[in-house]
Design an enzyme around this catalytic site. Structure first.
Site, PDB file in Angstrom:
ATOM      1  N   ARG A 133       0.816  -1.232   0.000  1.00 53.18           N
ATOM      2  CA  ARG A 133       0.000   0.000   0.000  1.00 53.18           C
ATOM      3  C   ARG A 133       0.843   1.274   0.000  1.00 53.18           C
ATOM      4  NH1 ARG A 133      -2.584  -3.430   3.287  1.00 53.18           N
ATOM      5  NH2 ARG A 133      -4.475  -4.318   2.385  1.00 53.18           N
ATOM      6  N   LYS A 155       3.432  11.556 -11.026  1.00 51.75           N
ATOM      7  CA  LYS A 155       2.618  10.644 -11.849  1.00 51.75           C
ATOM      8  C   LYS A 155       3.422   9.367 -12.083  1.00 51.75           C
ATOM      9  CE  LYS A 155      -0.425  13.575 -14.596  1.00 51.75           C
ATOM     10  NZ  LYS A 155      -0.797  13.949 -15.977  1.00 51.75           N
ATOM     11  N   GLU A 197      10.543  19.363 -24.542  1.00 57.24           N
ATOM     12  CA  GLU A 197       9.811  19.685 -23.308  1.00 57.24           C
ATOM     13  C   GLU A 197      10.382  20.967 -22.676  1.00 57.24           C
ATOM     14  OE1 GLU A 197       7.107  18.025 -22.478  1.00 57.24           O
ATOM     15  OE2 GLU A 197       7.325  16.005 -23.298  1.00 57.24           O
ATOM     16  N   LYS A 239       7.975  23.031 -13.755  1.00 54.65           N
ATOM     17  CA  LYS A 239       7.131  21.862 -13.501  1.00 54.65           C
ATOM     18  C   LYS A 239       6.658  21.868 -12.046  1.00 54.65           C
ATOM     19  CE  LYS A 239       5.552  17.513 -14.198  1.00 54.65           C
ATOM     20  NZ  LYS A 239       5.782  16.241 -14.841  1.00 54.65           N
ATOM     21  N   GLU A 249      -4.163  17.355 -11.072  1.00 54.85           N
ATOM     22  CA  GLU A 249      -4.764  17.742 -12.348  1.00 54.85           C
ATOM     23  C   GLU A 249      -6.274  17.918 -12.229  1.00 54.85           C
ATOM     24  OE1 GLU A 249      -3.215  15.266 -15.446  1.00 54.85           O
ATOM     25  OE2 GLU A 249      -3.487  16.840 -16.923  1.00 54.85           O
ATOM     26  N   ARG A 254      -2.612  22.182 -14.168  1.00 57.98           N
ATOM     27  CA  ARG A 254      -1.610  21.201 -14.587  1.00 57.98           C
ATOM     28  C   ARG A 254      -1.745  20.870 -16.073  1.00 57.98           C
ATOM     29  NH1 ARG A 254       1.051  16.392 -10.954  1.00 57.98           N
ATOM     30  NH2 ARG A 254       2.228  15.448 -12.650  1.00 57.98           N
ATOM     31  N   ASN A 258       0.371  20.174 -21.022  1.00 61.18           N
ATOM     32  CA  ASN A 258       0.050  19.413 -22.225  1.00 61.18           C
ATOM     33  C   ASN A 258       0.104  20.257 -23.499  1.00 61.18           C
ATOM     34  OD1 ASN A 258      -0.257  16.969 -20.995  1.00 61.18           O
ATOM     35  ND2 ASN A 258      -2.422  17.305 -20.524  1.00 61.18           N
ATOM     36  N   HIS A 261       0.593  18.616 -26.825  1.00 61.29           N
ATOM     37  CA  HIS A 261       0.448  17.181 -26.609  1.00 61.29           C
ATOM     38  C   HIS A 261      -0.804  16.559 -27.230  1.00 61.29           C
ATOM     39  CE1 HIS A 261       3.919  17.662 -24.075  1.00 61.29           C
ATOM     40  NE2 HIS A 261       3.893  16.397 -23.678  1.00 61.29           N
ATOM     41  N   HIS A 265       0.082  13.358 -29.245  1.00 63.93           N
ATOM     42  CA  HIS A 265      -0.425  12.005 -28.989  1.00 63.93           C
ATOM     43  C   HIS A 265      -1.023  11.415 -30.266  1.00 63.93           C
ATOM     44  CE1 HIS A 265      -0.762  13.150 -24.483  1.00 63.93           C
ATOM     45  NE2 HIS A 265       0.413  12.642 -24.760  1.00 63.93           N
ATOM     46  N   HIS A 278       8.827  10.672 -28.209  1.00 63.35           N
ATOM     47  CA  HIS A 278       7.788  11.542 -27.662  1.00 63.35           C
ATOM     48  C   HIS A 278       8.081  13.028 -27.915  1.00 63.35           C
ATOM     49  CE1 HIS A 278       4.709  13.087 -25.031  1.00 63.35           C
ATOM     50  NE2 HIS A 278       5.631  13.724 -24.313  1.00 63.35           N
TER      51      HIS A 278
HETATM   52  N1  LIG Z   1       5.280  10.433 -15.091  1.00 61.54           N
HETATM   53  C1  LIG Z   1       5.249  11.496 -15.863  1.00 61.54           C
HETATM   54  O1  LIG Z   1       4.854  12.589 -15.447  1.00 61.54           O
HETATM   55  C2  LIG Z   1       5.746  11.379 -17.269  1.00 61.54           C
HETATM   56  C3  LIG Z   1       5.948  12.531 -18.036  1.00 61.54           C
HETATM   57  C4  LIG Z   1       6.464  12.398 -19.315  1.00 61.54           C
HETATM   58  C5  LIG Z   1       6.769  11.138 -19.812  1.00 61.54           C
HETATM   59  N2  LIG Z   1       6.557  10.036 -19.050  1.00 61.54           N
HETATM   60  C6  LIG Z   1       6.897   8.696 -19.547  1.00 61.54           C
HETATM   61  O2  LIG Z   1       8.303   8.619 -19.697  1.00 61.54           O
HETATM   62  C7  LIG Z   1       8.615   7.617 -20.654  1.00 61.54           C
HETATM   63  C8  LIG Z   1       9.702   8.114 -21.565  1.00 61.54           C
HETATM   64  O3  LIG Z   1      10.836   8.443 -20.809  1.00 61.54           O
HETATM   65  P1  LIG Z   1      12.283   8.572 -21.484  1.00 61.54           P
HETATM   66  O4  LIG Z   1      12.204   9.430 -22.665  1.00 61.54           O
HETATM   67  O5  LIG Z   1      13.220   8.902 -20.395  1.00 61.54           O
HETATM   68  O6  LIG Z   1      12.526   7.116 -22.072  1.00 61.54           O
HETATM   69  P2  LIG Z   1      13.277   5.818 -21.542  1.00 61.54           P
HETATM   70  O7  LIG Z   1      13.152   5.643 -20.100  1.00 61.54           O
HETATM   71  O8  LIG Z   1      12.812   4.714 -22.427  1.00 61.54           O
HETATM   72  O9  LIG Z   1      14.800   6.139 -21.881  1.00 61.54           O
HETATM   73  C9  LIG Z   1      15.174   6.373 -23.223  1.00 61.54           C
HETATM   74  C10 LIG Z   1      16.383   5.509 -23.634  1.00 61.54           C
HETATM   75  O10 LIG Z   1      17.558   6.024 -23.012  1.00 61.54           O
HETATM   76  C11 LIG Z   1      18.283   4.978 -22.365  1.00 61.54           C
HETATM   77  N3  LIG Z   1      18.983   5.622 -21.270  1.00 61.54           N
HETATM   78  C12 LIG Z   1      18.478   6.059 -20.081  1.00 61.54           C
HETATM   79  N4  LIG Z   1      19.393   6.770 -19.411  1.00 61.54           N
HETATM   80  C13 LIG Z   1      20.516   6.758 -20.162  1.00 61.54           C
HETATM   81  C14 LIG Z   1      21.815   7.333 -20.005  1.00 61.54           C
HETATM   82  N5  LIG Z   1      22.107   8.096 -18.963  1.00 61.54           N
HETATM   83  N6  LIG Z   1      22.717   7.142 -20.987  1.00 61.54           N
HETATM   84  C15 LIG Z   1      22.403   6.403 -22.093  1.00 61.54           C
HETATM   85  N7  LIG Z   1      21.201   5.853 -22.305  1.00 61.54           N
HETATM   86  C16 LIG Z   1      20.269   6.031 -21.345  1.00 61.54           C
HETATM   87  C17 LIG Z   1      17.223   3.972 -22.014  1.00 61.54           C
HETATM   88  O11 LIG Z   1      17.790   2.681 -21.898  1.00 61.54           O
HETATM   89  C18 LIG Z   1      16.286   4.063 -23.198  1.00 61.54           C
HETATM   90  O12 LIG Z   1      16.770   3.268 -24.255  1.00 61.54           O
HETATM   91  C19 LIG Z   1       7.321   7.284 -21.357  1.00 61.54           C
HETATM   92  O13 LIG Z   1       6.869   6.031 -20.947  1.00 61.54           O
HETATM   93  C20 LIG Z   1       6.351   8.364 -20.891  1.00 61.54           C
HETATM   94  O14 LIG Z   1       5.019   7.921 -20.825  1.00 61.54           O
HETATM   95  C21 LIG Z   1       6.053  10.142 -17.798  1.00 61.54           C
HETATM   96 ZN   LIG Z   2       5.495  15.265 -22.884  1.00 60.37          ZN
END
Ligand SMILES: NC(=O)c1ccc[n+]([C@@H]2O[C@H](COP(=O)([O-])OP(=O)(O)OC[C@H]3O[C@@H](n4cnc5c(N)ncnc54)[C@H](O)[C@@H]3O)[C@@H](O)[C@H]2O)c1
Ligand SMILES: [Zn+2]
Length: 377
Positions: A133, A155, A197, A239, A249, A254, A258, A261, A265, A278
């Site tokens: 939990r 999130k 971003e 942020k 949100e 918040r 977007n 976005h 999307h 993305h």
């Molecule tokens: N929670 C939120 O508020 C929020 C906001 C925006 C996006 N997201 C989510 O985040 C995800 C995307 O995140 P991302 O873009 O970080 O992608 P990711 O976590 O897939 O990382 C991108 C790539 O970089 C590699 N990598 C990570 N750190 C590295 C480093 N220091 N050196 C070399 N390679 C490295 C990873 O192995 C991967 O191949 C999506 O699933 C999206 O939905 C969440």
């Molecule tokens: Zn985004």
């Protein structure tokens, strides 16, 4: 209420605080912070004697170094690796993570340390939110996107095959440690994608960040430490400020995060997930949103051109090749249905730094915006 900026207690550590009453937490930003991870962890998680480090296989060495430091400070450490990539945000991966946590005798005295990009942060964050939990979470984001966006704000979640981020929880971390040095190994395409971003924060809230990007595009592209420190700090500040005003949100505030976005999307979904990163889709989405705002008389031609110019200089794609209005529109309707939300657009108004949430946009206006956004060269 503004997000408080604390004094720097060491010359290279910058601390911001996200003020959310009893869920408040610090964000530490600096180059090389992971080399002294145990000290930062101790300041915040002194009573947690067991750390479960959930990490992206791509950055095993960093996770192991963090693990050794925590062991050295007399903690039990469990290292759990997760394959890189969006497919790890699945029910199956979550289940196997829960199982491994159980096997490692995880309890309320344990803390999850998420080391990786947004995929790891979202997955490990949701595991922390749901296991027993809810147990504490520390975020150690290692991609630009995760440092400026996903690690801050609470999130967490996973995908179902037909819907991204549909299962999850708001679960604020106890601490966010952002080591900008980790960005040096990030592939160019991932790094540049994350810059979209940063541009977004400039447009929605911080004109000075937008201007900094315009004036220092080369240093930013070369990942100069000073430039990284500035853009990550400013983005986290923006942020944090928005999250403080509307944690879950519910107030509409918040939603300004977007910007670009709704289009993005639709671009991601219609091109097939994986074709665009993305941030790339966000860049093209912001260009479409700018055109929509111009059609509605909210900004002028120069505004649209200025944003496009910056996206170009940062080597982001801004024109969607073969944009097809009906396909994108259909994807927006689908997204709207799955998310049980109205179709609303975050659109700029007047000068840089101000956006509003606009509903009641017609199909025809969206078509026209996509068309005029795609007609430039
Ligand atoms: N929670 C939120 O508020 C929020 C906001 C925006 C996006 N997201 C989510 O985040 C995800 C995307 O995140 P991302 O873009 O970080 O992608 P990711 O976590 O897939 O990382 C991108 C790539 O970089 C590699 N990598 C990570 N750190 C590295 C480093 N220091 N050196 C070399 N390679 C490295 C990873 O192995 C991967 O191949 C999506 O699933 C999206 O939905 C969440
Ligand atoms: Zn985004």
């Amino acid at each position: 209420m503004p997000c408080t900026e604390q004094n720097e207690y060491a010359s290279h550590v910058h601390e911001l605080r996200v003020e959310l009453a009893e869920r408040s937490y610090p964000i530490l930003i600096g180059a090389g912070l992971c080399d002294e991870f145990a000290r930062h962890f101790q300041n915040r998680c002194a009573n947690n004697r067991h750390a479960i480090i959930v990490y992206d296989q791509q950055i095993a060495a960093l996770a192991q170094s963090i693990g050794r430091q925590l062991e050295g400070s007399d903690r039990r450490v469990s290292l759990i690796d997760v394959p890189s990539g969006e497919q790890s945000k699945s029910v199956d991966s979550l289940q196997s993570l829960w199982q491994r946590m159980l096997h490692e005798r995880t309890d309320r005295g344990s803390v999850v340390v998420a080391v990786g990009g947004g995929v790891i942060g979202d997955l490990a964050g949701f595991a922390a939110a749901s296991y027993a939990r809810g147990i504490p979470l520390v975020q150690v984001p290692t991609t630009l996107l995760s440092q400026v966006d996903s690690s801050v704000g609470g999130k967490t979640g996973i995908n179902l095959p037909a819907a991204k981020n549909i299962v999850g929880a708001f679960w604020q971390p106890s601490l966010v440690v952002i080591d900008t040095q980790t960005l040096q190994t990030l592939p160019d395409r991932e790094y540049i994608s994350g810059l979209a971003e940063v541009v977004k924060y400039g447009v929605i809230l911080l004109p000075e960040l937008f201007e900094f990007l315009e004036q220092n595009a080369e240093q930013v592209l070369e990942r100069k430490p000073q430039a990284l420190a500035y853009i990550v700090r400013q983005s986290c500040l923006a942020k944090a400020q928005v999250v403080q005003e509307d944690e879950r949100e519910t107030g509409g505030r918040r939603a300004i995060l977007n910007y670009g976005h709704t289009f993005a999307h639709a671009i991601e979904a219609t091109a097939g997930y994986g074709r665009w990163l993305h941030g790339e889709a966000v860049a093209m989405g912001m260009h479409m949103a700018a055109h929509l705002a111009r059609l509605l008389g909210r900004v002028d031609e120069a505004w649209v051109g200025r944003q496009a110019q910056l996206l170009k200089r940062l080597r982001l794609p801004w024109l969607l090749p073969d944009a097809d209005e009906p396909t994108l529109w259909a994807a927006m309707q689908h997204d709207k249905k799955v998310m049980h939300a109205a179709l609303r657009f975050v659109l700029p108004i007047g000068n840089l730094g101000k956006v509003e949430l606009v509903s009641g946009i017609s199909q025809q206006q969206v078509y026209q915006a996509i068309r005029s956004a795609s007609q430039e060269h």
